[in-house]
Design an enzyme around this catalytic site. Structure first.
Site, mmCIF file in Angstrom:
data_model
loop_
_atom_site.group_PDB
_atom_site.id
_atom_site.type_symbol
_atom_site.label_atom_id
_atom_site.label_comp_id
_atom_site.label_asym_id
_atom_site.label_seq_id
_atom_site.Cartn_x
_atom_site.Cartn_y
_atom_site.Cartn_z
ATOM 1 N N SER A 40 0.864 -1.186 0.000
ATOM 2 C CA SER A 40 0.000 0.000 0.000
ATOM 3 C C SER A 40 0.896 1.230 0.000
ATOM 4 O O SER A 40 2.078 1.149 0.372
ATOM 5 C CB SER A 40 -0.839 -0.007 1.288
ATOM 6 N N TYR B 137 -2.403 -1.248 10.410
ATOM 7 C CA TYR B 137 -2.346 -1.348 8.943
ATOM 8 C C TYR B 137 -1.018 -0.790 8.424
ATOM 9 O O TYR B 137 -0.333 -1.422 7.606
ATOM 10 C CB TYR B 137 -3.532 -0.571 8.352
HETATM 11 P P1 NAD Z 1 -11.554 -5.955 -0.275
HETATM 12 O O1 NAD Z 1 -12.142 -5.832 1.094
HETATM 13 O O2 NAD Z 1 -12.372 -5.551 -1.454
HETATM 14 O O3 NAD Z 1 -11.056 -7.441 -0.525
HETATM 15 C C1 NAD Z 1 -10.314 -8.136 0.436
HETATM 16 C C2 NAD Z 1 -10.319 -9.607 0.122
HETATM 17 O O4 NAD Z 1 -9.635 -10.280 1.185
HETATM 18 C C3 NAD Z 1 -11.716 -10.210 0.051
HETATM 19 O O5 NAD Z 1 -11.750 -11.220 -0.926
HETATM 20 C C4 NAD Z 1 -11.897 -10.795 1.440
HETATM 21 O O6 NAD Z 1 -12.846 -11.848 1.474
HETATM 22 C C5 NAD Z 1 -10.482 -11.289 1.699
HETATM 23 N N1 NAD Z 1 -10.238 -11.494 3.119
HETATM 24 C C6 NAD Z 1 -10.458 -10.645 4.142
HETATM 25 N N2 NAD Z 1 -10.183 -11.239 5.316
HETATM 26 C C7 NAD Z 1 -9.775 -12.495 5.013
HETATM 27 C C8 NAD Z 1 -9.378 -13.614 5.795
HETATM 28 N N3 NAD Z 1 -9.365 -13.553 7.134
HETATM 29 N N4 NAD Z 1 -9.035 -14.749 5.166
HETATM 30 C C9 NAD Z 1 -9.086 -14.842 3.810
HETATM 31 N N5 NAD Z 1 -9.465 -13.811 3.018
HETATM 32 C C10 NAD Z 1 -9.810 -12.670 3.624
HETATM 33 O O7 NAD Z 1 -10.186 -5.145 -0.209
HETATM 34 P P2 NAD Z 1 -9.257 -4.465 -1.340
HETATM 35 O O8 NAD Z 1 -9.416 -2.998 -1.194
HETATM 36 O O9 NAD Z 1 -9.426 -5.110 -2.647
HETATM 37 O O10 NAD Z 1 -7.826 -4.811 -0.721
HETATM 38 C C11 NAD Z 1 -6.982 -5.833 -1.234
HETATM 39 C C12 NAD Z 1 -5.566 -5.550 -0.786
HETATM 40 O O11 NAD Z 1 -5.150 -4.288 -1.311
HETATM 41 C C13 NAD Z 1 -5.411 -5.470 0.732
HETATM 42 O O12 NAD Z 1 -4.189 -6.064 1.117
HETATM 43 C C14 NAD Z 1 -5.352 -3.973 0.972
HETATM 44 O O13 NAD Z 1 -4.661 -3.660 2.153
HETATM 45 C C15 NAD Z 1 -4.622 -3.504 -0.270
HETATM 46 N N6 NAD Z 1 -4.821 -2.090 -0.575
HETATM 47 C C16 NAD Z 1 -6.065 -1.596 -0.811
HETATM 48 C C17 NAD Z 1 -6.202 -0.249 -1.084
HETATM 49 C C18 NAD Z 1 -7.536 0.369 -1.348
HETATM 50 O O14 NAD Z 1 -7.609 1.607 -1.374
HETATM 51 N N7 NAD Z 1 -8.585 -0.386 -1.565
HETATM 52 C C19 NAD Z 1 -5.074 0.578 -1.120
HETATM 53 C C20 NAD Z 1 -3.834 0.032 -0.872
HETATM 54 C C21 NAD Z 1 -3.705 -1.312 -0.609
#
Ligand code: NAD
Length: 259
Positions: A141, A154
């Site tokens: 991130s 985080y």
């Molecule tokens: P999201 O909530 O849309 O998806 C997260 C996924 O992880 C889902 O499929 C969920 O079911 C799964 N998950 C959550 N807890 C879990 C567990 N205990 N066991 C197995 N699976 C689990 O989130 P996203 O925004 O797509 O984030 C994905 C990655 O990208 C994360 O690591 C997040 O930190 C990172 N990220 C997101 C952003 C953003 O702005 N959305 C920015 C930077 C980094």
């Protein structure tokens, strides 16, 4: 047998789903993962199965649990014979001041993003190095490079994911395996949508003000990144043209970390 087998953790939503979608279109076999039972995602498996010639399978594993987290990559290897591309994507968020940050939230965030990446890397790296080709992509991130208040677990976890990425990249450098971290800014996904209410509470703002004044404030473009932009980068990192990119933190953050 398809050309590549990919495991994408947390791939039923948001960024992970966009990456799984892209890999399915590239005719990879794709191992999807989340914590719900298999039936929940049979429709999604069928949908992705129709996108290319690879096989799609779903592997339920709650990555906040050390035991199931350790077993996930092993189950994928048992089913597909190998993992060539590992995307450590699963992640969760919690917004609260550090003094009141609950123990269980801290543990869950570290387990889902950091511990699960460690377990999956340990299990899949030996096969990749033996075959002389592999790709490990950790979805870190902008918070792996910069801090924001009220996100202690985080930010700490994502900085640690960047450290893990660099270390494994050095260990695998001569073995045909690249290890990189993609560092997105704000991407509009359920993870971001869910934190708007929490942010509104800690900052004393309306949800609309949170989106404009808190969430998009550090992102100079003032626009959300789209999940597909992350997926395209993951696809590029899997190409042979990306063979010399390793140990890198690749920002896709609308200019956030230029400041
Ligand atoms: P999201 O909530 O849309 O998806 C997260 C996924 O992880 C889902 O499929 C969920 O079911 C799964 N998950 C959550 N807890 C879990 C567990 N205990 N066991 C197995 N699976 C689990 O989130 P996203 O925004 O797509 O984030 C994905 C990655 O990208 C994360 O690591 C997040 O930190 C990172 N990220 C997101 C952003 C953003 O702005 N959305 C920015 C930077 C980094």
């Amino acid at each position: 047998m398809s050309e590549r087998v990919a495991l994408v953790t947390g791939s039923t939503s948001g960024i992970g789903l966009a990456i799984a979608h892209k890999f399915a279109q590239m005719n990879y076999d794709v191992a999807l993962n989340s914590f719900e039972p298999t039936d929940t995602w049979s429709g999604l498996v069928a949908e992705l199965d129709g996108l290319g010639s690879g096989e799609i399978a779903y592997f339920p594993a709650d990555l906040s649990n050390a035991e199931t987290s350790r077993g996930l990559a092993e189950s994928v290897i048992t089913r597909f014979g190998r993992v060539d591309v590992l995307v450590n994507n699963a992640g969760v968020q919690k917004v609260a001041p550090v003094e009141t940050f609950a123990d269980e939230d801290w543990q869950r965030i570290v387990a889902v993003s950091l511990d699960s990446a460690f377990h999956a890397i340990r299990t899949t790296l030996p096969g990749m190095t033996e075959r002389g080709w592999g790709r490990i992509i950790n979805i870190a991130s902008a918070h792996g490079l910069r801090a924001s208040p009220y996100k202690s677990a985080y930010v700490a976890t994502k900085h640690a994911v960047v450290g893990l990425t660099k270390t494994v990249a050095l260990e695998a450098a001569e073995k045909g395996v690249t290890v990189n971290a993609i560092c997105p800014g704000y991407v509009w996904t359920p993870l971001v949508a869910r934190q708007v209410a929490d942010q509104a509470k800690v900052h004393g703002l309306s949800e609309e003000q949170v989106i404009r004044q808190v969430i998009l404030a550090p992102q100079p473009t003032k626009q959300f990144v789209q999940p597909e932009e992350i997926a395209e980068m993951a696809a590029y990192l899997c190409s042979d043209w990306a063979r010399s990119i390793t140990g890198a933190t690749i920002s896709i953050d609308g200019g956030w970390t230029a400041k």
